[in-house]
Design an enzyme around this catalytic site. Structure first.
Site, PDB file in Angstrom:
ATOM      1  N   ARG A 139       0.796  -1.236   0.000  1.00 47.45           N
ATOM      2  CA  ARG A 139       0.000   0.000   0.000  1.00 47.45           C
ATOM      3  C   ARG A 139       0.831   1.291   0.000  1.00 47.45           C
ATOM      4  NH1 ARG A 139      -3.074   1.295   3.674  1.00 47.45           N
ATOM      5  NH2 ARG A 139      -4.702   2.232   2.414  1.00 47.45           N
ATOM      6  N   TYR A 150      -0.179   3.484  -3.246  1.00 45.98           N
ATOM      7  CA  TYR A 150      -0.850   4.788  -3.170  1.00 45.98           C
ATOM      8  C   TYR A 150      -0.432   5.647  -1.983  1.00 45.98           C
ATOM      9  CZ  TYR A 150      -4.359   1.191  -1.812  1.00 45.98           C
ATOM     10  OH  TYR A 150      -5.005   0.089  -1.369  1.00 45.98           O
ATOM     11  N   CYS A 178      14.254  -5.117  -3.822  1.00 51.09           N
ATOM     12  CA  CYS A 178      15.122  -4.378  -4.740  1.00 51.09           C
ATOM     13  C   CYS A 178      14.306  -3.351  -5.511  1.00 51.09           C
ATOM     14  CB  CYS A 178      15.792  -5.356  -5.690  1.00 51.09           C
ATOM     15  SG  CYS A 178      16.852  -6.478  -4.805  1.00 51.09           S
TER      16      CYS A 178
END
Ligand SMILES: Cc1ncc(COP(=O)(O)O)c(C=O)c1O
Length: 420
Positions: free
Chosen positions: A319, A323, A350
């Site tokens: 998350r 966003y 990475c």
């Protein structure tokens, strides 16, 4: 120094017993929210229903908990439907959503006998009609509509605008094609409409605007087709506390004004009050979950910042990268110590964007400490991936000091199990 306690369990002891990263989910808190739905909505308003939007967090245990509290289910894929069936969830309480259901999923919904299919486009309507007719069934449907309201949340979780991949635009030319077609079909029974305006909403403003829009729709289809809306699904979207002053609102903050607005609008337009359904996801499980990590590294860049690295990140919680979600955290070993060091919590992937929390004041975290990130019950486990071949975390369910393993940790063998 005091350890962090979560639902009566010592977070450091949980990390030690089950390993990290670890999802810790409180069954007690989830049941508390489900009971609030029962007491403050289903029990207060006749002719209502409630669904848990299981995309937020779906495991067999969670499904059984939801079923046992008498709440229904929103599923959005064949996989979620399959799991619900495996958990013994009553199929008549399942609503099948989705903006791009496959033909196989549509057939599956009919074969499983789900309570409602929430139809999002014309192709789906026609496929459903054919599938149901072939099986000698009549699928009960709602149309998902795009009420054209803008909700104040991140663009990626705003779903009720006109320009959205979700829902049927209410332009008369489009809407007439859907309603007209459905009313003439043998294999479907149109019951009403559904909207979902967005997620993580802390104000009821968009929900109330959407009620006004669908009430006009209900009046128009009654005038044009003599079709009286029997059911209205008002979606979910109720927000939770992630950081700062945000506070989850009680369910009544959303449902009471919506019910008042709907009753008034129906009375004014001489419409029968339809059965009303709500379907929160995040509000039920979000605050009931935390994630425990072990701090693995600490790197100070003079005059820039200090990074701490943990043993999970983007794969168990996408998350922040997806966003810009903001979380709060605590060093579980020294929960009561002063938060005297500002650090940035980095995941181990990475990707430079794999940052869990930027510039957070913590209790001088050091390698070996257990870091707890709060409010990870929703859209963490369900969105998890195996990027960099990281095994997905285990999940422990807690209940007032009791704890048990609910989902085992993935193994390296699991990671290659599908490869031929
Ligand atoms: C149709 C529908 N209903 C309910 C929900 C649940 O939303 P939330 O978890 O914000 O309550 C969603 C989320 O995407 C959704 O698309």
């Amino acid at each position: 120094m005091a350890h962090l306690s979560f639902d009566g369990c010592d977070a450091v002891a949980l990390a030690k017993e089950y390993g990290t990263p670890l999802y810790v989910v409180s069954e007690r808190m989830i049941r508390g929210r489900l009971r609030e739905i029962r007491d403050d909505f289903l029990g207060r308003y006749p002719n209502t229903g409630a669904l848990y939007a299981s995309k937020a967090l779906q495991t067999l245990d969670i499904l059984r908990i939801v079923a046992s509290e008498g709440v229904g289910l929103d599923v959005v894929s064949g996989g979620e439907l399959f799991a619900a069936s495996k958990a013994g969830f009553p199929m008549d309480r399942v609503y099948f959503h989705g903006n791009s259901k496959t033909d196989a999923e549509i057939r599956m919904a009919v074969e499983y006998g789900v309570g409602r299919v929430v139809v999002d486009n014309l192709h789906e309507l026609e496929t459903l009609n054919r599938a149901a007719t072939a099986l000698g069934r009549r699928a009960k449907i709602l149309f998902r509509v795009a009420p054209g309201v803008d909700s104040h949340t991140h663009e990626y979780i705003s779903t009720g605008r006109l320009d959205s991949k979700f829902g049927i635009p209410l332009d008369r030319r489009v809407r007439d094609a859907y309603v007209g077609a459905a009313l003439g079909m043998e294999g479907v029974e149109l019951l009403g409409f559904h909207f979902h305006v967005g997620s993580q909403l802390l104000s009821n403003e968009s929900h109330l605007k959407a009620i006004g829009v669908v009430c006009s729709l209900m009046a128009e289809v009654k005038a044009d087709y003599g079709f009286e809306t029997a059911e209205l699904n008002l979606g979910g979207g109720y927000g939770v506390h992630y950081h700062g002053d945000e506070r989850a609102k009680p369910l009544s903050y959303f449902v009471d004004p919506m019910m008042a607005e709907l009753s008034a609008a129906c009375a004014a337009a001489n419409l029968r009050l339809p059965r009303v359904v709500v379907e929160p996801g995040r509000w039920v499980v979000g605050e009931a979950g935390i994630t425990l990590y072990t701090v693995g590294s600490k790197k100070a860049i003079p005059d820039v910042k200090t990074y701490i690295g943990v043993d999970g990140g983007l794969p168990d919680n996408p998350r922040p990268a997806l966003y810009g979600a903001v979380y709060e955290a605590s060093v579980a070993d020294r929960h009561d110590a002063p938060r005297d060091e500002v650090v940035t919590v980095a995941g181990k992937c990475c990707e430079s964007g794999d940052i869990l929390i930027r510039d957070v004041a913590l209790q001088s975290p050091e390698p070996g400490d257990v870091l707890a990130v709060f409010t990870t019950g929703a859209y963490n486990h369900s969105m998890a991936s195996n990027y960099n071949r990281l095994p997905r975390p285990a999940m422990v369910l807690t209940d007032s000091g009791e704890h048990r393993l609910s989902v085992r940790r993935e193994t390296f063998e699991d990671l290659i199990a599908r490869e031929l």
